[in-house]
Structure formats: C-alpha cells, structure tokens
Design a protein around this motif. Structure first.
Motif, mmCIF file in Angstrom:
data_model
loop_
_atom_site.group_PDB
_atom_site.id
_atom_site.type_symbol
_atom_site.label_atom_id
_atom_site.label_comp_id
_atom_site.label_asym_id
_atom_site.label_seq_id
_atom_site.Cartn_x
_atom_site.Cartn_y
_atom_site.Cartn_z
ATOM 1 N N ARG A 49 43.797 35.315 41.345
ATOM 2 C CA ARG A 49 43.862 36.243 40.201
ATOM 3 C C ARG A 49 44.339 35.415 39.009
ATOM 4 O O ARG A 49 45.440 34.868 39.025
ATOM 5 N N HIS A 69 33.771 35.929 36.115
ATOM 6 C CA HIS A 69 34.036 37.177 36.852
ATOM 7 C C HIS A 69 32.723 37.815 37.283
ATOM 8 O O HIS A 69 32.540 38.188 38.442
ATOM 9 N N ASP A 84 38.648 36.877 39.711
ATOM 10 C CA ASP A 84 39.509 37.988 39.283
ATOM 11 C C ASP A 84 40.212 37.585 37.982
ATOM 12 O O ASP A 84 41.411 37.291 37.942
ATOM 13 N N ARG A 103 41.685 38.107 34.276
ATOM 14 C CA ARG A 103 42.317 39.180 33.491
ATOM 15 C C ARG A 103 42.869 38.597 32.201
ATOM 16 O O ARG A 103 43.502 37.540 32.206
ATOM 17 N N ASP A 155 41.680 46.437 40.867
ATOM 18 C CA ASP A 155 40.389 46.159 40.237
ATOM 19 C C ASP A 155 39.701 47.436 39.758
ATOM 20 O O ASP A 155 39.101 47.468 38.683
#
Ligand code: NAI
Ligand code: AKB
Length: 577
Positions: A366, A412, A418, A420, A485
C-alpha cells in the motif's frame, strides 16, 4: 482547438483530400511563416533567466542564455536548422520531406537508432541519435547549429503497455534530455502529444484543450508529463516549447509503430491484399483520426507561427472521427467485397475506456504519496478546486506532483498497485519548521508574533490559500490509509480544513496578542505561485467516501499554535511577547 494559427484539415473522412500533397502552402500561410521565425520580440522575457547547463540535474555550470547577442544572431538567421529525433517511424520521414522542400535538404537532419532504408539515406542528412544519450545529442545540436528540434522518438500506446519500463525510459528520460538541450541551446522544441493524453475522466465528445487528464496508459502519462514539463519550462525560462495533440495518423507510405489507432492503416493494406480484415477494436470504437499530410502540414504551420499568435503551448488538432465499421463502409464503396471481423484486443480496446476498473486488485504494497494544492495551476478552478479538473501547474514541484498522481493511478489501474494520494493544503505545525514552501508564512507568523510581536509577510494581505492543522493532516493520512479499497472512488483526493489570508490569520492572532504588527512586502516568486493555486479545496469526495472531517478551524488552530509555541519558548527560557 482555439489555435490562432488558422489550422484547417484538408483530408476529411469520407471525402478525398483536396490537396494530395501539402508541400505548397497557400500564399497567405507562407506570409505568416517568415515573420513567425523572425519574431523574437515575444521572447524577450526569456533573456532575464539564467539557465543551468543540465536543468534537471542542476549542474553547477551556470550559463546565461537568451542574451542579446544570441537573440540578435538568431533573428538574423532566416532558415531554421532542424533535427528530428525518432525520425524513421511513421511520421518522421514525411515531415522531413516537407521541411526540406521549404528550407533545403541540408537544413533538415533525420535521426534514429535504426538503420535507414536506402532511399531515406540517399534523400538527405541522416545521423544515428539515441535520445537516451545526452552527450551525443548535444554534440549533434552544437556541431550542426540546430535551431528547431522535433522530438518524435517515443514508444506508442500498445507497445508501451507491453514494455512499461522501456516506455518510461524513452518517453520520460528521453524527453528530459531534449528539454535540457532545447533550453541550453535556445531551440524551438516541438514535442507531439496525442489523444492518448486523455483518460476516462476527460470529456470525450469533444475533448477540449484544457480539461481533466488522467490517462490510463504509460504512453498517455508520459505525454501529459511532456506537456506539463514543456509548458512549465516555457513559463519559467521562456523555452519556445510547442506541442500538438495528434489524433491517430493514417498514412499509406509508412507503417505505424505500435499504437491503438494502427488498425486504421492496416485495414487498407488488408483490404487490398486479402480482402479481409480482423479488427482488434470493437466495430463502434470512435476515435479522432487524421491524414498524415494534414498532420505534417499542421506541424510545420504551428512551428512557423510567431510566438504572439499562440495563446496556448499545447493544442488539440482534429480532422475527423470514425469507427472501424465506418471506415470499412467507406472502403466498401471502392472494394465492395471487403470482409471485416471484430476480435477486440483487451489492451488496445481498454486504452481510454473504463474497463480497466475491472482488473483484479493485487495485494501488494500500500503506497501513500502526498500531493499538494501546488498540483493545480492558473487554468484550474480556484474557488473551489475539485478533485478532477484541469491541472497545468507553473512550478516544477507541481509538475512532479501531477506526475506522481498520474503514474500512481496508472499503475493502480494497470497492475492493481494500492496507490493512495492526498492533496494536502498548506500544513501549519508548531513543532517542526516548514521546508521552504509558499505557505510557510502561516507558521512563521506565530513564531514572530510570540518573539518580536512583528511579522513581515511575503504574500499580499488578501492571498487566500487552503490550510490545515498538522494534526488533521496526520489524522487524514492514517484514516485514508486505513480505508478499505471499496470505500475509495478515487486514488487522489483533495482534503480541506479551512482557507485564510495572511490578514485573517493576523486578525485571529490579535484576539490573543492585540499588539501584533504585520507589514506586507510581497515576494514576486512566492506571490506568483500562490496566485496560481486554489483559494479553496472541494473535498466533498473525501468526506463522502472515507469520512474525512477536520477537527480544527481557524480559531482553534490559532489557539493551539500560540499555546504550543508559547510552551516551547518558555521551556527553552526564551522571552514571550
Ligand atoms: N502515429 C500516430 O498516430 C501518432 C503519433 N504521435 C506522436 O508522434 C511521434 C512520432 O510518431 P510515430 O512516427 O508514429 O512513432 P513510431 O513509433 O513509428 O516511431 C518512433 C521512432 O522512435 C525511434 N526510437 C525508439 N527509441 C529511440 C531512442 N532511444 N532514441 C531515438 N529514437 C528512438 C524508433 O526507432 C522509431 O523509429 C511520437 O512521439 C508519437 O507519440 C502522436 C499521436 C499520433
Ligand atoms: C494516437 C496515438 O498516439 C498513436 N497512434 C497510438 O495509437 O498510440
């Protein structure tokens, strides 16, 4: 396109081009051409800038460019000396032919890393040039007194998807090399962009010059980066950067290099050879397309336009839009027996469409990468700036942050990374010193208020920017990283807490320290940056999706900052105003 260069396509879908060859420009266009090249008045601003030899590597060797001597010399020079990189692809040879007819064979040098066919080798200067080899490129530019650089080398969309690492190298590192070269040598630099620079969140019918651009291919991401880097260097250093977003180009003489629109060339070859064609795109996939002669003509016309004709540095150019079925129908008017079958290829069919959302997510790292209000620019909506809008920042910081957003989102969507990303406002913290940003004044004012009772602001009193208490920033980051998610409808969100001006924060501080004196001495660079950033963020998506809500408003932030800094000063035995 709101181009002021009077661009009109000659080849229109379903009609024969009015001109087979566009070499002979109408007299009016020829008239525009010469003053265009000579018009250096518009570039005067660039003389003020001192450019480093390798701009991105910040070489210590500083050289002053755009000086009077250089400008005067180039304005005497009437004939451009052109170098075309990646010149042996679908487009380079034809462009070289057109330019050579206008400027003389020896003034246009084709280059590539491939061996040229004999007829190309015999038709004019050709040299080996790898865009990843900066020294060799520089030698070529210097030794040949190049004044225009046409940067064609790239991996196209479908080939790029098959080799992401190589596409990053050629399309991004190669671009940085030519940008450096163009700056160092005051070149007029043309870098083509593409319809691939748009993505599923861009308006599709039609896509305007300025809009959301979040492409889903490495090709598109690298092309948006080219647009933004070129425009940034134009605004910062006066680089004469020019970029056209080409549609899919259809040519009879050269093979396309691995793009999504290649079917529109192949169909003609197959129609005439076997009478059968299998399309890797669905029958109804409508895309903008253009005859290669129009593409070359647009490029030359745009390169010849004077600076003062251009209201943008990146323009869309259009001619026609068609689907595989429509072009097949048109071909059947000449070859009635053409049989077309459709066998959509997932990679090429999903480029520019929403289907990649269906890709299975892998459970890898992540990754959190912060972005910033600086990822917006003067053409973005300012009050408020939404999550998705035009982003053409005017700082290298902003350009690099947009690139992080786009690369992360691309990876992604392609590999399920993942990724962000939150766009932070200016962060106000009592415990740590800010690191040299434009919003730093909003920390310094508290320290100065408590130490000397005076503060000089480098931003105007009324400069409104989004701001946030550092605790809210940390809380948002943790909350966002913890969100599942399925809560996320985006991968990059704005987060907001408050927006204030230097005068408003000063007023709030005066409720605690009535004698605070604030003077305003705007610093040109930081004021210009602040004026290009949003005044407010629209963070409604973050609030809706994963429950973001700030804890601090302006009055709570001021109370907390003064209390913390007062405590620190007292502990350190420092006087408190
Ligand atoms: N053909 C089209 O439909 C469209 C093309 N464009 C853009 O126009 C430009 C030219 O396009 P095409 O001629 O179709 O591309 P192409 O793929 O046919 O040719 C690219 C050329 O770059 C060369 N190349 C690859 N790596 C290199 C390196 N390290 N150093 C130097 N050269 C290298 C290749 O050998 C090839 O000849 C590209 O930047 C492309 O993105 C944009 C939109 C549409
Ligand atoms: C439209 C383009 O940029 C190119 N032809 C591709 O399909 O990749």
């Amino acid at each position: 396109m709101h181009a002021s260069t009077d661009w009109r396509p000659l080849a229109v879908y379903g009609r024969r081009p009015r001109l087979r060859s566009s070499v002979h420009l109408p007299p009016r266009q020829r008239l525009v051409m010469l003053p265009g090249w000579l018009c250096h008045g518009c570039r005067n601003r660039a003389r003020w800038h001192h450019l480093s030899a390798r701009v991105f590597s910040w070489s210590p060797r500083q050289i002053s460019r755009w000086d009077k001597q250089e400008s005067a010399e180039s304005s005497r020079q009437e004939t451009p000396r052109v170098l075309i990189t990646g010149g042996l692809g679908q487009l380079g040879v034809g462009l070289a032919q057109l330019l050579r007819k206008q400027y003389g064979t020896d003034n246009v040098i084709l280059s590539d890393i491939k061996k040229p066919p004999v007829e190309v080798f015999n038709s004019g200067p050709f040299v080996y040039a790898d865009v990843l080899d900066y020294k060799n490129l520089r030698e070529l530019v210097v030794n040949n007194r190049i004044t225009w650089l046409v940067h064609y080398s790239a991996l196209l969309s479908a080939v790029g998807e098959a080799n992401v690492a190589l596409a990053r190298k050629i399309n991004i590192t190669g671009l940085h090399n030519v940008l450096d070269l163009a700056l160092e040598n005051c070149l007029r630099l043309f870098v083509p962009s593409t319809i691939g620079a748009f993505g599923p969140s861009s308006p599709r019918d039609p896509a305007p010059d300025l809009c959301v651009q979040r492409p889903r291919t490495i090709y598109g991401v690298s092309k948006v980066h080219s647009e933004l880097m070129g425009e940034y260097l134009h605004h910062k250093y006066g680089l004469d950067f020019r970029c056209l977003r080409y549609p899919g180009i259809v040519s009879a003489n050269t093979q396309p290099g691995g793009g999504t629109t290649d079917y529109a060339v192949q169909i003609f070859h197959d129609a005439l050879s076997t009478g059968r064609f299998e399309s890797y795109l669905r029958a109804d996939t409508r895309l903008p397309m253009m005859h290669v002669d129009d593409c070359h003509r647009a490029t030359v016309q745009f390169m010849q336009a004077s600076d003062c004709q251009l209201s943008l540095r990146t323009y869309n150019i259009a001619a026609m839009s068609f689907t595989p079925e429509e072009v097949a129908q048109e071909i059947r008017k000449h070859l009635p027996h053409l049989k077309v079958t459709y066998n959509p290829d997932f990679v090429r069919q999903t480029i520019g469409l929403h289907n990649v959302l269906d890709l299975a997510l892998e459970n890898c790292l992540r990754l959190f990468v912060p972005s910033t209000i600086g990822a917006f620019g003067p053409s973005s909506p300012r009050d408020p700036a939404p999550d998705l809008c035009v982003q053409r920042p005017r700082t290298i910081y902003g350009v690099s942050k947009v690139h992080s957003e786009l690369m992360g989102e691309y990876l992604h969507h392609k590999y399920g990374l993942d990724f962000r990303c939150l766009r932070y406002p200016g962060i106000v913290s009592a415990n740590t010193q800010p690191g040299g940003g434009t919003t730093d004044y909003a920390v310094q004012i508290f320290h100065d208020a408590l130490s000397t009772g005076r503060f000089e602001s480098y931003l105007r009193a009324d400069t409104r920017l989004p701001m946030m208490h550092v605790d809210d920033c940390h809380r948002a980051t943790v909350q966002f990283m913890q969100a599942s998610d399925c809560q996320l409808s985006l991968r990059t969100y704005n987060i907001a807490a408050m927006s204030f001006t230097p005068e408003e924060v000063a007023q709030e501080i005066r409720k605690h320290l009535p004698h605070l004196k604030v003077t305003y001495n705007p610093d040109f660079v930081r004021q210009t940056i602040a004026d290009s950033w949003p005044m407010r963020f629209d963070d409604s998506n973050a609030r809706r999706d994963w429950g973001w809500k700030p804890a601090y408003n302006l009055s709570e932030l001021v109370t907390d900052m003064l209390r913390s800094i007062r405590e620190q000063r007292t502990k350190a035995g420092l006087p408190v105003s």
